[in-house]
Every structure is written in structure tokens, then in C-alpha cells.
Design an enzyme around this catalytic site. Structure first.
Site, PDB file in Angstrom:
ATOM      1  N   HIS A  36     -19.320 -13.582 -17.862  1.00  0.00           N
ATOM      2  CA  HIS A  36     -19.440 -13.992 -19.225  1.00  0.00           C
ATOM      3  C   HIS A  36     -20.914 -13.694 -19.665  1.00  0.00           C
ATOM      4  O   HIS A  36     -21.501 -14.863 -19.770  1.00  0.00           O
ATOM      5  CB  HIS A  36     -18.940 -15.504 -19.504  1.00  0.00           C
ATOM      6  CG  HIS A  36     -18.740 -15.663 -20.998  1.00  0.00           C
ATOM      7  ND1 HIS A  36     -18.038 -16.840 -21.312  1.00  0.00           N
ATOM      8  CD2 HIS A  36     -19.589 -15.406 -21.901  1.00  0.00           C
ATOM      9  CE1 HIS A  36     -18.395 -17.109 -22.802  1.00  0.00           C
ATOM     10  NE2 HIS A  36     -19.084 -16.161 -23.316  1.00  0.00           N
ATOM     11  N   HIS A 216     -12.650 -15.736 -25.870  1.00  0.00           N
ATOM     12  CA  HIS A 216     -13.129 -17.084 -26.150  1.00  0.00           C
ATOM     13  C   HIS A 216     -12.501 -18.241 -26.542  1.00  0.00           C
ATOM     14  O   HIS A 216     -11.500 -17.897 -27.622  1.00  0.00           O
ATOM     15  CB  HIS A 216     -14.536 -16.912 -26.989  1.00  0.00           C
ATOM     16  CG  HIS A 216     -15.537 -16.177 -26.321  1.00  0.00           C
ATOM     17  ND1 HIS A 216     -15.588 -14.992 -25.604  1.00  0.00           N
ATOM     18  CD2 HIS A 216     -16.834 -16.534 -26.411  1.00  0.00           C
ATOM     19  CE1 HIS A 216     -16.821 -14.666 -25.213  1.00  0.00           C
ATOM     20  NE2 HIS A 216     -17.491 -15.534 -25.670  1.00  0.00           N
ATOM     21  N   GLU A 219     -14.506 -23.402 -27.067  1.00  0.00           N
ATOM     22  CA  GLU A 219     -16.046 -23.618 -27.168  1.00  0.00           C
ATOM     23  C   GLU A 219     -16.266 -24.651 -28.091  1.00  0.00           C
ATOM     24  O   GLU A 219     -16.913 -25.657 -27.637  1.00  0.00           O
ATOM     25  CB  GLU A 219     -16.711 -22.264 -27.166  1.00  0.00           C
ATOM     26  CG  GLU A 219     -18.177 -22.185 -27.350  1.00  0.00           C
ATOM     27  CD  GLU A 219     -18.956 -20.946 -27.874  1.00  0.00           C
ATOM     28  OE1 GLU A 219     -18.241 -20.016 -28.068  1.00  0.00           O
ATOM     29  OE2 GLU A 219     -20.208 -20.724 -27.663  1.00  0.00           O
ATOM     30  N   ASP A 297     -23.868 -16.250 -20.961  1.00  0.00           N
ATOM     31  CA  ASP A 297     -23.479 -16.024 -22.299  1.00  0.00           C
ATOM     32  C   ASP A 297     -24.436 -15.170 -22.964  1.00  0.00           C
ATOM     33  O   ASP A 297     -24.159 -14.030 -23.215  1.00  0.00           O
ATOM     34  CB  ASP A 297     -23.408 -17.345 -22.884  1.00  0.00           C
ATOM     35  CG  ASP A 297     -22.387 -17.296 -24.026  1.00  0.00           C
ATOM     36  OD1 ASP A 297     -21.872 -16.291 -24.268  1.00  0.00           O
ATOM     37  OD2 ASP A 297     -22.261 -18.382 -24.792  1.00  0.00           O
TER      38      ASP A 297
HETATM   39  N1  ADE Z   1     -20.765 -13.959 -29.293  1.00  0.00           N
HETATM   40  C1  ADE Z   1     -22.144 -14.096 -28.565  1.00  0.00           C
HETATM   41  N2  ADE Z   1     -21.846 -15.224 -28.018  1.00  0.00           N
HETATM   42  C2  ADE Z   1     -20.950 -15.933 -28.301  1.00  0.00           C
HETATM   43  C3  ADE Z   1     -20.478 -17.129 -28.139  1.00  0.00           C
HETATM   44  N3  ADE Z   1     -21.210 -18.050 -27.111  1.00  0.00           N
HETATM   45  N4  ADE Z   1     -19.350 -17.505 -28.594  1.00  0.00           N
HETATM   46  C4  ADE Z   1     -18.672 -16.746 -29.446  1.00  0.00           C
HETATM   47  N5  ADE Z   1     -19.189 -15.529 -29.530  1.00  0.00           N
HETATM   48  C5  ADE Z   1     -20.433 -15.132 -29.055  1.00  0.00           C
HETATM   49 ZN    ZN Z   2     -19.384 -15.905 -25.098  1.00  0.00          ZN
END
Ligand code: ADE
Ligand code: ZN
Length: 356
Positions: A36, A216, A219, A297
């Protein structure tokens, strides 16, 4: 940062007084997969300024320090606004090559043996930069990294969920000549109010074409988005997934079905999903039997690459060396590498464990 030569110190080195190099070196030696990481999120301020000069593009910041000072995010959207702005300096094949090379070199130093990296084609095509430009730059750097360091890597094409499902489908079609270079599709950008099921059709197409799928979910969005990613998109891994804890039945399902979560602890603190690293639920989910992995990330924006993330949770959540080896094993098992290559890396992890 201990064990990360050239890296910025994001943690108080004092916390490692009882054998700092030892733990960092142990984690560095564990073969790891990074599953990721957004390649556009590895654009360090120094390279951003270099590319802005190279391409004569004005940045709304006077210096690297002023830019870094702007990395004070309140949520995902506040980060994305700056992140998309930064990507504007990427113009030529060489720019994409240099970006990719810088990340792979850094990942190699952290003991990453396999990198499965997201890229956001729409961020570039909507500026008039075509697949021919970025795919050539990425591919050249990935080949070099394989030759120089034996670092295996692959690309995951993400659809921007703040754009429409029709835009995603057009991007899917545009990617057709480059499918051999793409291992999976993913879904990223602003999550809230953009549930995964909206993108069901394009995921169906990707699965029929034989690509792997990830998304994703959870989150900032609710557990129902994780369920939708699993059931409506058929994904094999969930990116983040931290909010799954709000639904105990979902946690049981993730554990039973061994669905990998690609977690990004430093990102979650920077984007205020958790107040501190000590509040992160990675250990809770690991103990509940979920196949948790550790990742970076957008490391240029969140103050740490993959090794920094392992060390942050090791310290903040008091993980044992066994826990750290399990996290590394999970990352290899959750990767899209062929079974024999995964098995060989798992054996290497066992020998690192045995050598301590
Ligand atoms: N694009 C880049 N980082 C991201 C994240 N943490 N969540 C969603 N989209 C992203
Ligand atoms: Zn991400």
C-alpha cells in the site's frame, strides 16, 4: 531514524536507547512486501522542487521548508488537495522514472523485496499526460530495480472515486494497451459518500480480464464500505480497513476469510484517523486473527517509509519480535507473487527469526 540511513528522523531516537540498532536491523532484515504505497505519494519536496524547475512550473511555496510546513493535515481531504497539486510537476517520462527510482531505492534500503504500488492515471491524463508517458517511465525504473537489487515490483491502477464511474470505465478502456504492466486495479481518493458499489461495473471488467482487485475502504468511511468492497467489488485485499472494528461481525469475517488489511499507521495519525500511534487498532486486529500488514501509503507526506511504520507500531503498540515477523509474513502471503516465490521469502523470514 535508526537503521534508515539518509531518512529523516520522525521519532525521538531516545526511545530506542535499549538497543535501537538491533530492533531496526532485525526489521530491516525481515523480507517484506509493501502493498500500500501511492507512487505519487513518494514525491519528496526536494524532487518536487527539482521537477518544478526542470519543467518551469510554479509552485505556490517558496522553499522545501515552507512546503513541508504545509503538511499539517486535518483529514484525508486536506491532504488530497495538496497531493494532487504536487503531482502537477510530473510531466515527462524521465520525471516518472526518477520518481519511481527514488522510491524503489528507498524501499530496497528498508528491506522491501516486493513492492505493489498504486498509481493514479486520472491525475495525469486529466492534465494531458498520457499512459504512454508515465507507463514508460515507471516500467524503465522497475526493470532497473529488478536488475540492480533483485527488487520485484508491480503496478496497481487506481480509479479516483471522487470522479464518476463513467470516468473510471473510460480510464479502464484507455489502459488496454498497458494491461501487461498492470497486476491489479484499486480505488482511492475521497472516501466518504463514495461507496465502493458505485464502481461495480469497472471491477467486473477488470476481474474478467484476469486482474487482481483491491480497494481503499474503511479509512474514514464506515464498515459497510468494507463489506461493499468485498461483496460488490470482489476485492482480495482491503486497503486500510481500520474502521472495520466498529462492526464485530465484520472483524470475525475478515479473520475467518483471512482477508488482508493493508494498514498504514503513520498515515492514520497524520490524517487524524487516530490521535496517536498508541491509539492505533493494528494490534487489536492482529490479536483478533486478522491478516494485518504494515505499509507507508504516502511516505513523502506522512514522515516515514515502511521501516519507519514497522518501528512506530513496534514502539507505540509494544509489539514483540514475533509480532513483527508475523506482520512481515502476512505481507508476503498477501502479495500477488506466485506461490513458490512467496514460500521462498517466508523461509527467509524464518531464518532471520532463528538468527536473533
Ligand atoms: N490517495 C493517496 N493516498 C490516499 C489515501 N490515504 N486514501 C485515499 N486515497 C489516497
Ligand atoms: Zn492509500
Amino acid at each position: 531514524m535508526p537503521g534508515t540511513p539518509g531518512g529523516r528522523c520522525v521519532w525521538d531516537p531516545g526511545i530506542w536507547l535499549n538497543g535501537p540498532m538491533e530492533l531496526a536491523e532485525y526489521v530491516r532484515r525481515l523480507p517484506k512486501a509493501e502493498l500500500h504505497v501511492h507512487i505519487e505519494g513518494t514525491l519528496e519536496p526536494e524532487l518536487m522542487f527539482e521537477l518544478s524547475r526542470r519543467n518551469e512550473i510554479d509552485l505556490p511555496f517558496e522553499s522545501v521548508d515552507e512546503l513541508r510546513a504545509a503538511y499539517d493535515f486535518t483529514n484525508l481531504q486536506s491532504f488530497l488537495d495538496i497531493y494532487y497539486q504536487g503531482a502537477a510537476v510530473l510531466q515527462t517520462e524521465d520525471d516518472f522514472h526518477d520518481l519511481m527510482m527514488a522510491y524503489l531505492e528507498r524501499a530496497h534500503r528498508d528491506g522491501v523485496r516486493r513492492a505493489e504500488m498504486f498509481f493514479d492515471p486520472q491525475t495525469h491524463t486529466e492534465r494531458g499526460i498520457g499512459f504512454d508517458v508515465f507507463m514508460a517511465g515507471f516500467g524503465r525504473a522497475m526493470d532497473e530495480a529488478e536488475r540492480q537489487w533483485g527488487l520485484s515490483s508491480a503496478l496497481i491502477m487506481c480509479f479516483l472515486r471522487h470522479l464518476t464511474p463513467e470516468d473510471a470505465m473510460a480510464t479502464w478502456e484507455e489502459s488496454e494497451p498497458y494491461r501487461g504492466q498492470i497486476i491489479a486495479v484499486g480505488l482511492d481518493s475521497s472516501e466518504v459518500d463514495r461507496p465502493p458499489h458505485l464502481f461495480q461495473d469497472v471491477y467486473e471488467q477488470a476481474r474478467s480480464a484476469g486482474l487482481h482487485t483491491v480497494a481503499h475502504a474503511g479509512e474514514e468511511g464506515p464498515p459497510s464500505y468494507v463489506i461493499s468492497a468485498l461483496d460488490d467489488l470482489g476485492v482480495e485485499r482491503i486497503d486500510h480497513g481500520v474502521r472495520s472494528v466498529d462492526d464485530p461481525a465484520l472483524v470475525d469475517r475478515l479473520a475467518t476469510e483471512r482477508v488482508p488489511l493493508t494498514m498504514c499507521p503513520l498515515s492514520n495519525v497524520k490524517l487524524r484517523v487516530f490521535d496517536t500511534i498508541q491509539d492505533h487498532n493494528l494490534k487489536v486486529l492482529l490479536d483478533r486473527g486478522v491478516k494485518v500488514t504494515v505499509n507507508s501509503d504516502d511516505p513523502a507526506y506522512f514522515g516515514g517509509y515502511v521501516l519507519d511504520n514497522y518501528l512506530a507500531v513496534a514502539e507505540g503498540l509494544e509489539l514483540s519480535r514475533d509480532d513483527l515477523a508475523v506482520l512481515a509474513k502476512n505481507s508476503i502471503e498477501a502479495s500477488f507473487l506466485p506461490q513458490d516465490e512467496r514460500a521462498a521469502l517466508i523461509e527467509e523470514i524464518k531464518s532471520v527469526e532463528a538468527a536473533v
